[in-house]
Scaffold this motif. Structure first.
Motif, short mmCIF file in Angstrom:
data_model
loop_
_atom_site.label_atom_id
_atom_site.label_comp_id
_atom_site.label_asym_id
_atom_site.label_seq_id
_atom_site.Cartn_x
_atom_site.Cartn_y
_atom_site.Cartn_z
N LEU A 161 -10.08 4.11 6.80
CA LEU A 161 -9.31 4.35 5.58
C LEU A 161 -8.45 3.13 5.27
CD1 LEU A 161 -8.20 8.04 6.29
CD2 LEU A 161 -10.16 7.24 4.95
N ARG A 162 -7.84 3.12 4.11
CA ARG A 162 -7.02 1.97 3.70
C ARG A 162 -5.84 1.79 4.65
NH1 ARG A 162 -9.64 2.50 -1.40
NH2 ARG A 162 -9.53 4.75 -1.08
N VAL A 163 -5.41 0.57 4.81
CA VAL A 163 -4.53 0.17 5.91
C VAL A 163 -3.12 0.76 5.77
CG1 VAL A 163 -3.78 -1.99 4.83
CG2 VAL A 163 -3.89 -1.81 7.33
N SER A 164 -2.64 1.31 6.90
CA SER A 164 -1.30 1.90 6.96
C SER A 164 -0.98 2.18 8.42
CB SER A 164 -1.26 3.20 6.15
OG SER A 164 0.00 3.82 6.21
N VAL A 165 0.31 2.25 8.74
CA VAL A 165 0.71 2.52 10.13
C VAL A 165 1.94 3.41 10.14
CG1 VAL A 165 2.21 0.48 10.38
CG2 VAL A 165 1.02 1.41 12.39
N HIS A 166 2.01 4.30 11.13
CA HIS A 166 3.13 5.23 11.28
C HIS A 166 3.91 4.86 12.53
CE1 HIS A 166 4.65 9.47 12.49
NE2 HIS A 166 5.45 8.99 11.54
N LEU A 167 5.24 4.73 12.38
CA LEU A 167 6.12 4.40 13.50
C LEU A 167 7.02 5.59 13.78
CD1 LEU A 167 7.34 0.83 12.41
CD2 LEU A 167 5.25 1.44 13.67
N GLN A 168 7.08 5.97 15.04
CA GLN A 168 8.05 6.96 15.50
C GLN A 168 8.96 6.23 16.48
OE1 GLN A 168 4.50 9.59 16.41
NE2 GLN A 168 6.06 11.16 16.14
N ILE B 6 4.57 2.43 7.10
CA ILE B 6 4.45 1.16 6.39
C ILE B 6 3.20 1.24 5.51
CG2 ILE B 6 4.16 -1.34 6.56
CD1 ILE B 6 5.57 -1.25 9.26
N ASP B 7 3.39 1.26 4.21
CA ASP B 7 2.37 1.30 3.16
C ASP B 7 1.74 2.67 3.00
OD1 ASP B 7 2.77 -1.34 2.41
OD2 ASP B 7 1.19 -2.11 3.73
N SER B 8 1.67 3.11 1.75
CA SER B 8 1.06 4.41 1.41
C SER B 8 -0.09 4.15 0.44
CB SER B 8 2.09 5.34 0.77
OG SER B 8 2.64 4.76 -0.41
N GLY B 9 -1.25 3.87 0.98
CA GLY B 9 -2.42 3.57 0.17
C GLY B 9 -3.06 4.80 -0.42
N PRO B 10 -4.26 4.65 -1.01
CA PRO B 10 -4.93 5.76 -1.69
C PRO B 10 -5.28 6.92 -0.76
CG PRO B 10 -5.93 3.66 -2.27
CD PRO B 10 -5.00 3.39 -1.14
N ASP B 11 -5.34 6.66 0.55
CA ASP B 11 -5.72 7.69 1.52
C ASP B 11 -4.51 8.33 2.20
OD1 ASP B 11 -8.52 6.98 1.15
OD2 ASP B 11 -8.08 5.20 2.35
N ASP C 197 -4.06 -0.85 -2.81
CA ASP C 197 -4.52 -0.27 -1.55
C ASP C 197 -3.37 -0.08 -0.56
OD1 ASP C 197 -4.61 -3.16 -1.57
OD2 ASP C 197 -5.64 -3.13 0.34
N HIS C 198 -2.15 -0.48 -0.97
CA HIS C 198 -0.97 -0.29 -0.14
C HIS C 198 0.07 0.64 -0.77
CE1 HIS C 198 -1.90 -3.63 2.74
NE2 HIS C 198 -2.70 -3.92 1.73
N THR C 199 -0.14 1.01 -2.05
CA THR C 199 0.89 1.78 -2.77
C THR C 199 0.37 3.03 -3.46
OG1 THR C 199 0.59 0.56 -4.86
CG2 THR C 199 2.16 -0.36 -3.25
N ALA C 200 -0.93 3.17 -3.64
CA ALA C 200 -1.48 4.17 -4.57
C ALA C 200 -1.20 5.61 -4.16
CB ALA C 200 -2.98 3.97 -4.75
N GLY C 201 -0.84 5.86 -2.91
CA GLY C 201 -0.60 7.23 -2.48
C GLY C 201 0.83 7.71 -2.61
N LEU C 202 1.66 6.92 -3.27
CA LEU C 202 3.09 7.24 -3.35
C LEU C 202 3.37 8.65 -3.88
CD1 LEU C 202 6.07 6.39 -3.11
CD2 LEU C 202 5.88 5.36 -5.39
N ASP C 203 2.56 9.12 -4.82
CA ASP C 203 2.81 10.43 -5.43
C ASP C 203 2.86 11.55 -4.38
OD1 ASP C 203 2.82 12.03 -8.15
OD2 ASP C 203 1.41 13.06 -6.83
N ASP C 204 2.14 11.39 -3.30
CA ASP C 204 2.03 12.48 -2.32
C ASP C 204 3.25 12.64 -1.43
OD1 ASP C 204 -0.47 13.76 -2.86
OD2 ASP C 204 -1.46 11.91 -2.23
N ILE C 205 4.29 11.85 -1.66
CA ILE C 205 5.54 12.11 -0.93
C ILE C 205 6.23 13.37 -1.45
CG2 ILE C 205 5.93 9.67 -0.41
CD1 ILE C 205 8.16 9.82 -2.63
N ARG C 206 5.73 13.93 -2.55
CA ARG C 206 6.34 15.14 -3.13
C ARG C 206 6.48 16.25 -2.10
NH1 ARG C 206 2.77 16.94 -7.83
NH2 ARG C 206 1.13 15.93 -6.60
N ALA C 207 5.47 16.37 -1.24
CA ALA C 207 5.52 17.44 -0.23
C ALA C 207 6.73 17.26 0.70
CB ALA C 207 4.23 17.44 0.59
N TYR C 208 7.02 16.01 1.04
CA TYR C 208 8.18 15.74 1.90
C TYR C 208 9.49 15.97 1.14
CZ TYR C 208 4.83 13.68 5.16
OH TYR C 208 3.78 13.48 6.02
#
Length: 253
Positions: free
Chosen positions: A34-41, A49-54, A78-89
């Motif tokens: 999937l498009r590049v992104s990483v989760h840090l805990q 870091i980055d919210s792509g289309p996936d 490919d690094h920003t297109a998924g921003l809308d899905d933060i609505r759930a959070y």
């Protein structure tokens, strides 16, 4: 710190639509990118870091139920297109989502997601808090970030160092001064698009050369295209301390 690779693919992802190459036909789960992104805990905080289309698919797969902030490397879709899905959070956490990016990137987000920032806000749209950053160190929910300026062809973008972890994607040049910020990292993640040279990304050999110069304990390659080759074959060509990242890979630091 726990690091999870949400996506390790290039802008088209892997497999590529309409492609019948051996990588795109591979049944190896590591070749599905999937498009590049990483989760840090880190320090009890959840940061992506980055919210792509996936983005939606990625956070569901990894069961990321809380998210404290989003940090952006640059403004490409490919690094920003998924921003809308933060609505759930927004809904489950009952707060605006902090976004950290350079002002140029925040301006682009405001153009591309104009409805989020409109005077009349339609019910249910994402709610965000804009936090401009530069090349100076900053904190995300108390977690120290060191920005690393890299070149993505002619576009200056940011990588980040968090403790002993450095994450750089979409680069094809890093200055001597910025390399100093990386040195001493235990883990370095670097982009390696394909084996042939590319105008805006490190090739496999260029990435290996840089990592051999920096000498981290471990290194992982990301932002990989189908042109690089099959995961199991490419790994055999790499120095022992360098591996290919893959979607879902988790690291403990």
């Amino acid at each position: 710190m726990k690091v999870t690779f949400l996506g390790t693919g290039t802008s088209q992802g892997v497999p590529v639509i309409g492609c019948d190459c051996e990588v795109c036909r591979s049944v190896d789960y590591r070749d599905k990118r999937l498009r590049v992104s990483v989760h840090l805990q880190v320090n009890g905080k959840s940061i992506i870091i980055d919210s792509g289309p996936d983005f939606r698919q990625q956070v569901l797969r990894e069961r990321i139920k809380t998210l404290d902030a989003l940090v952006f490397t640059h403004e490409h879709k490919d690094h920003t297109a998924g921003l809308d899905d933060i609505r759930a959070y927004n809904f489950t956490q009952n707060k605006d989502m902090p976004l950290f990016a350079e002002q140029r990137v925040l301006d682009q987000l405001q153009r591309e997601f104009a409805y989020i920032f409109a005077d009349f806000k339609y019910p249910g749209i994402p709610k965000v808090e804009l936090n401009p950053i530069s090349t100076a160190p900053f904190k995300v929910e108390g977690v120290p970030f060191i920005p690393i300026r890299v070149d993505h062809y002619k576009l200056p973008i940011l990588g980040f160092r968090v403790g002993d972890f450095t994450y750089i994607t979409d680069a094809n040049k890093i200055s001597k001064e910025e390399k100093q910020k990386i040195r001493g990292s235990k883990v370095v993640v670097l982009n390696a698009l394909r084996k042939e040279p590319h105008i805006s990304h490190f090739s496999l050999q260029e990435a290996v050369n840089l990592l051999e110069e920096l000498q981290p304990e471990r290194a992982y390659l990301t932002h990989i295209s189908h042109l690089l080759g099959q995961h199991r074959e490419v790994e055999l060509e790499l120095p022992d301390f360098i591996r290919l990242a893959y979607d879902g890979l988790q690291l403990e630091l």
